[in-house]
Scaffold this motif. Structure first.
Motif, PDB file in Angstrom:
ATOM      1  N   LEU A 163      51.851  45.282  45.195  1.00  0.00           N
ATOM      2  CA  LEU A 163      51.423  44.872  43.818  1.00  0.00           C
ATOM      3  C   LEU A 163      50.405  46.203  43.223  1.00  0.00           C
ATOM      4  CD1 LEU A 163      50.485  41.119  44.145  1.00  0.00           C
ATOM      5  CD2 LEU A 163      52.419  42.291  43.103  1.00  0.00           C
ATOM      6  N   MET A 164      49.843  46.698  43.895  1.00  0.00           N
ATOM      7  CA  MET A 164      48.932  47.894  43.363  1.00  0.00           C
ATOM      8  C   MET A 164      49.596  48.701  42.314  1.00  0.00           C
ATOM      9  SD  MET A 164      46.030  46.673  44.051  1.00  0.00           S
ATOM     10  CE  MET A 164      45.343  48.230  43.028  1.00  0.00           C
ATOM     11  N   PRO A 165      50.842  49.246  42.784  1.00  0.00           N
ATOM     12  CA  PRO A 165      51.620  50.223  41.990  1.00  0.00           C
ATOM     13  C   PRO A 165      51.813  49.562  40.469  1.00  0.00           C
ATOM     14  CG  PRO A 165      52.515  50.540  44.195  1.00  0.00           C
ATOM     15  CD  PRO A 165      51.610  49.138  44.111  1.00  0.00           C
ATOM     16  N   ILE A 166      52.204  48.206  40.384  1.00  0.00           N
ATOM     17  CA  ILE A 166      52.437  47.443  39.192  1.00  0.00           C
ATOM     18  C   ILE A 166      51.216  47.587  38.357  1.00  0.00           C
ATOM     19  CG2 ILE A 166      53.265  45.222  38.164  1.00  0.00           C
ATOM     20  CD1 ILE A 166      54.649  44.901  41.028  1.00  0.00           C
ATOM     21  N   VAL A 167      49.945  47.044  39.313  1.00  0.00           N
ATOM     22  CA  VAL A 167      48.679  46.695  38.550  1.00  0.00           C
ATOM     23  C   VAL A 167      48.167  47.985  37.850  1.00  0.00           C
ATOM     24  CG1 VAL A 167      46.291  46.423  38.867  1.00  0.00           C
ATOM     25  CG2 VAL A 167      48.080  44.828  39.975  1.00  0.00           C
ATOM     26  N   ASN A 168      48.591  49.189  38.515  1.00  0.00           N
ATOM     27  CA  ASN A 168      47.995  50.578  38.087  1.00  0.00           C
ATOM     28  C   ASN A 168      48.854  50.904  37.044  1.00  0.00           C
ATOM     29  OD1 ASN A 168      45.801  50.793  39.998  1.00  0.00           O
ATOM     30  ND2 ASN A 168      47.401  51.698  41.373  1.00  0.00           N
ATOM     31  N   ASN A 169      50.143  50.895  36.927  1.00  0.00           N
ATOM     32  CA  ASN A 169      50.924  51.248  35.853  1.00  0.00           C
ATOM     33  C   ASN A 169      50.752  50.661  34.360  1.00  0.00           C
ATOM     34  OD1 ASN A 169      52.322  52.952  37.517  1.00  0.00           O
ATOM     35  ND2 ASN A 169      54.190  51.506  38.092  1.00  0.00           N
ATOM     36  N   VAL A 170      50.388  49.323  34.558  1.00  0.00           N
ATOM     37  CA  VAL A 170      49.901  48.646  33.218  1.00  0.00           C
ATOM     38  C   VAL A 170      48.681  48.670  32.818  1.00  0.00           C
ATOM     39  CG1 VAL A 170      52.083  47.210  33.541  1.00  0.00           C
ATOM     40  CG2 VAL A 170      49.687  46.201  34.430  1.00  0.00           C
ATOM     41  N   GLY A 171      47.611  49.330  33.597  1.00  0.00           N
ATOM     42  CA  GLY A 171      46.212  49.437  33.317  1.00  0.00           C
ATOM     43  C   GLY A 171      45.379  48.283  33.734  1.00  0.00           C
ATOM     44  N   ILE A 172      45.873  47.474  34.433  1.00  0.00           N
ATOM     45  CA  ILE A 172      45.033  46.450  34.897  1.00  0.00           C
ATOM     46  C   ILE A 172      43.896  46.986  36.003  1.00  0.00           C
ATOM     47  CG2 ILE A 172      44.664  44.019  35.947  1.00  0.00           C
ATOM     48  CD1 ILE A 172      47.540  43.803  35.509  1.00  0.00           C
ATOM     49  N   ASP A 173      42.505  46.837  35.384  1.00  0.00           N
ATOM     50  CA  ASP A 173      41.518  47.281  36.316  1.00  0.00           C
ATOM     51  C   ASP A 173      41.721  46.676  37.843  1.00  0.00           C
ATOM     52  OD1 ASP A 173      38.564  47.069  37.659  1.00  0.00           O
ATOM     53  OD2 ASP A 173      38.438  48.465  35.916  1.00  0.00           O
ATOM     54  N   PRO A 174      41.556  47.570  38.691  1.00  0.00           N
ATOM     55  CA  PRO A 174      41.761  47.132  40.392  1.00  0.00           C
ATOM     56  C   PRO A 174      40.678  46.020  40.768  1.00  0.00           C
ATOM     57  CG  PRO A 174      41.176  49.440  40.279  1.00  0.00           C
ATOM     58  CD  PRO A 174      41.373  49.087  38.772  1.00  0.00           C
ATOM     59  N   VAL A 175      39.527  46.321  40.274  1.00  0.00           N
ATOM     60  CA  VAL A 175      38.377  45.415  40.538  1.00  0.00           C
ATOM     61  C   VAL A 175      38.562  44.065  39.887  1.00  0.00           C
ATOM     62  CG1 VAL A 175      36.031  44.977  40.386  1.00  0.00           C
ATOM     63  CG2 VAL A 175      36.552  47.218  40.801  1.00  0.00           C
ATOM     64  N   HIS A 176      39.085  43.973  38.872  1.00  0.00           N
ATOM     65  CA  HIS A 176      39.243  42.864  38.081  1.00  0.00           C
ATOM     66  C   HIS A 176      40.497  42.089  38.801  1.00  0.00           C
ATOM     67  CE1 HIS A 176      41.468  40.539  34.521  1.00  0.00           C
ATOM     68  NE2 HIS A 176      40.760  39.755  34.941  1.00  0.00           N
ATOM     69  N   PHE A 177      41.617  42.877  39.097  1.00  0.00           N
ATOM     70  CA  PHE A 177      42.749  42.258  39.602  1.00  0.00           C
ATOM     71  C   PHE A 177      42.464  41.397  41.249  1.00  0.00           C
ATOM     72  CE2 PHE A 177      46.410  42.726  42.584  1.00  0.00           C
ATOM     73  CZ  PHE A 177      47.247  41.858  42.043  1.00  0.00           C
ATOM     74  N   GLY A 178      41.523  42.309  41.783  1.00  0.00           N
ATOM     75  CA  GLY A 178      41.110  41.790  43.061  1.00  0.00           C
ATOM     76  C   GLY A 178      40.348  40.727  43.015  1.00  0.00           C
ATOM     77  N   ILE A 179      39.674  40.442  42.003  1.00  0.00           N
ATOM     78  CA  ILE A 179      38.823  39.114  41.831  1.00  0.00           C
ATOM     79  C   ILE A 179      39.959  37.883  41.603  1.00  0.00           C
ATOM     80  CG2 ILE A 179      37.119  37.477  40.595  1.00  0.00           C
ATOM     81  CD1 ILE A 179      36.173  39.918  42.528  1.00  0.00           C
ATOM     82  N   VAL A 180      40.870  38.319  40.677  1.00  0.00           N
ATOM     83  CA  VAL A 180      41.820  37.260  40.480  1.00  0.00           C
ATOM     84  C   VAL A 180      42.912  36.924  41.648  1.00  0.00           C
ATOM     85  CG1 VAL A 180      43.876  36.848  38.993  1.00  0.00           C
ATOM     86  CG2 VAL A 180      41.835  37.902  37.886  1.00  0.00           C
ATOM     87  N   PHE A 181      43.197  38.095  42.262  1.00  0.00           N
ATOM     88  CA  PHE A 181      44.017  38.131  43.268  1.00  0.00           C
ATOM     89  C   PHE A 181      43.421  37.261  44.526  1.00  0.00           C
ATOM     90  CE2 PHE A 181      46.361  40.943  46.755  1.00  0.00           C
ATOM     91  CZ  PHE A 181      47.385  39.997  46.799  1.00  0.00           C
ATOM     92  N   ILE A 182      42.286  37.507  44.889  1.00  0.00           N
ATOM     93  CA  ILE A 182      41.648  36.877  46.100  1.00  0.00           C
ATOM     94  C   ILE A 182      41.482  35.279  45.569  1.00  0.00           C
ATOM     95  CG2 ILE A 182      39.327  36.703  47.244  1.00  0.00           C
ATOM     96  CD1 ILE A 182      41.051  39.005  48.005  1.00  0.00           C
ATOM     97  N   THR A 183      41.060  35.197  44.326  1.00  0.00           N
ATOM     98  CA  THR A 183      40.756  33.632  43.961  1.00  0.00           C
ATOM     99  C   THR A 183      42.166  32.810  44.104  1.00  0.00           C
ATOM    100  OG1 THR A 183      39.343  34.275  42.377  1.00  0.00           O
ATOM    101  CG2 THR A 183      40.032  32.163  42.039  1.00  0.00           C
ATOM    102  N   ASN A 184      43.034  33.462  43.540  1.00  0.00           N
ATOM    103  CA  ASN A 184      44.502  33.023  43.709  1.00  0.00           C
ATOM    104  C   ASN A 184      44.781  32.434  44.921  1.00  0.00           C
ATOM    105  OD1 ASN A 184      47.510  32.555  43.607  1.00  0.00           O
ATOM    106  ND2 ASN A 184      47.566  33.254  41.622  1.00  0.00           N
ATOM    107  N   LEU A 185      44.864  33.633  45.818  1.00  0.00           N
ATOM    108  CA  LEU A 185      45.215  33.379  47.570  1.00  0.00           C
ATOM    109  C   LEU A 185      44.212  32.583  48.008  1.00  0.00           C
ATOM    110  CD1 LEU A 185      46.188  37.046  48.258  1.00  0.00           C
ATOM    111  CD2 LEU A 185      47.598  34.977  47.649  1.00  0.00           C
ATOM    112  N   THR A 186      43.062  32.358  47.714  1.00  0.00           N
ATOM    113  CA  THR A 186      42.300  31.312  48.482  1.00  0.00           C
ATOM    114  C   THR A 186      42.498  29.879  47.915  1.00  0.00           C
ATOM    115  OG1 THR A 186      40.433  33.130  48.175  1.00  0.00           O
ATOM    116  CG2 THR A 186      40.044  31.026  49.308  1.00  0.00           C
ATOM    117  N   ILE A 187      43.020  29.683  46.664  1.00  0.00           N
ATOM    118  CA  ILE A 187      43.193  28.543  46.220  1.00  0.00           C
ATOM    119  C   ILE A 187      44.428  27.940  47.059  1.00  0.00           C
ATOM    120  CG2 ILE A 187      44.400  27.417  44.273  1.00  0.00           C
ATOM    121  CD1 ILE A 187      42.529  28.800  42.451  1.00  0.00           C
ATOM    122  N   ALA A 188      45.447  28.702  47.589  1.00  0.00           N
ATOM    123  CA  ALA A 188      46.439  28.776  48.216  1.00  0.00           C
ATOM    124  C   ALA A 188      45.823  27.923  49.680  1.00  0.00           C
ATOM    125  CB  ALA A 188      47.162  29.667  48.485  1.00  0.00           C
TER     126      ALA A 188
END
Length: 437
Positions: free
Chosen positions: A349-374
């Motif tokens: 996912l990191m190449p996609i995130v970097n290509n569209v300009g999503i901050d990797p720190v912001h994405f990390g928090i959303v990513f971890i929250t999503n996966l932990t909800i799982a």
């Protein structure tokens, strides 16, 4: 033959999943199948090399050190002090024991660094108390597992360490970024608990609010433990030590608290504490090594590139992209355990995130929250299994009870996705600019 080379390992992993094989060994056997099918091109010895390379990172040294710090604190009586603090803060509320679970999840986040460990601890302590006080077993299992999600965001989170290592993102910034989202998630759980508990008549623990003196005394008693996230973030911010070194500093810090401040732990307890930490750390590290070998198979077959191309072709809007990734992760989370998904999907996912300009720190928090909800989502949620097993709750009962809490957490997930300032305010304030590891 080409199809077998491409799909064979994936089919092996899928079959092992269906047979309820632990995720670590499913990935390891799937990776081994890939190397066996391609021995004419890749030496079989590369399987062991790829497994070993999964652990070859200085950043990962922080993981066993923070696990050890959590084990030391658990053996020192700190949990009892934090339960007392949670009681004086929310004991007067409807559904007080359930509200205490959420507060304790926030307080324990800086100690255990593991959502699974928190789910077990909360279930054994407050979960059993709730059942004794007339709460339904399913409700008790749901709130203890849900509250443990907060630990994934409060530093020092194991998930944030692993994500930072895999994505080459500043772990210090990730630690700071998790604090506010962790509190937002706690508020969402507390509001949901208030609604559900109010309808069912789950009573307060106290007749009235705690006095200022009681709050002050409980806060002072737990102050040493509450200072741990401050030590970590403050020390890394002012260059006193790196994030990796902070793990060793915290171990020494909590060892001093346990032996000389609280004095509820003896030197003779250390062998058992070290053994517990070794077991917990080894479990995570073996999973990382297995995922590294499986990740080699995915990279060889260009799966990340194909996935990136497909998702990138849908939209280039950062918010829409983040929401699309969230939907994909929620679907995957019903079938793949969160830690494994984190290790496998981050490089994809990191190449996609970097290509569209999503901050990797912001994405990390959303990513971890999503996966932990799982982790609380049937049928493979790790925290769900832990709480349900301890409190003896059938999966169908848990699945019915978890729905309002899942809805609340999904709302929080959308809010965190749509408003990156919630995640980025503290790291930008503390560290300034955009940091790297």
């Amino acid at each position: 033959m080409t199809f077998i080379h491409l799909a064979g390992p994936a089919l092996v992993v899928t079959l092992l999943f269906l047979l309820k094989t632990p995720i670590t060994w499913s990935m390891a056997v799937g990776a081994l199948a890939f190397f066996l099918l391609n021995m004419d091109m890749i030496p079989l010895s590369n399987f062991a090399q790829e497994m070993a390379e999964g652990s070859q990172s200085v950043s990962l040294l922080a993981l066993p050190l923070f696990v050890l710090a959590g084990c030391i604190m658990n053996a020192s009586g700190i949990t009892r002090r934090l339960i007392n603090l949670a009681d004086v803060l929310v004991g007067h509320m409807v559904g007080a024991l359930a509200q205490m679970c959420t507060i304790l999840g926030v307080l324990l986040g800086g100690l255990t660094a593991s959502s699974n460990a928190d789910a077990a601890m909360l279930s054994k302590t407050l979960g059993n108390q709730m059942v004794h006080k007339g709460y339904s077993r399913a409700f008790a299992a749901v709130i203890t597992s849900s509250a443990s999600i907060i630990t994934a965001l409060i530093p020092p989170s194991i998930g944030l360490i692993i994500y930072g290592y895999l994505s080459e993102t500043s772990i210090g910034r990730l630690f700071a970024a998790g604090l506010l989202p962790g509190l937002v998630l706690a508020v969402g759980l507390m509001v949901t608990t208030r609604i559900v508990a109010g309808r069912r008549g789950y009573l307060p623990q106290r007749d009235s609010r705690a006095t200022r003196a009681e709050v002050g005394s409980a806060f002072f008693d737990g102050l040493w433990a509450l200072s741990i996230p401050v030590v970590i973030i403050g020390g890394t911010r002012y260059g006193l030590f790196t994030t990796t070194e902070s793990g060793a500093i915290v171990v020494l810090y909590v060892l001093f608290i346990s032996l000389f401040v609280y004095r509820e732990m003896r030197w003779s307890d250390l062998p058992n504490v070290l053994a517990e930490a070794a077991r917990d750390s080894a479990t995570v590290m073996v999973m990382i090594c297995a995922a590294a070998a499986f990740g080699f198979y995915l990279s060889w077959e260009a799966v990340p590139q194909s996935m990136s191309g497909w998702i990138a072709g849908v939209t280039d809007d950062p918010l829409l992209m983040l929401l699309l990734i969230n939907i994909v992760l929620i679907i995957l989370g019903t079938a793949i355990e969160g830690s494994a998904a984190l290790i496998i999907l981050t490089p994809m996912l990191m190449p996609i995130v970097n290509n569209v300009g999503i901050d990797p720190v912001h994405f990390g928090i959303v990513f971890i929250t999503n996966l932990t909800i799982a982790g609380i989502t049937p049928p493979v949620g790790g925290m769900m299994y832990i709480s349900s097993q301890i409190l003896k709750v059938p999966m169908m009962d848990y699945a019915r009870e978890v729905m309002p809490f899942l809805l609340a957490m999904l709302v929080v997930l959308v809010v965190l996705s749509a408003f990156p300032q919630i995640s980025l305010f503290l790291p930008n304030l503390i560290y300034g600019g955009v940091g790297v590891m």
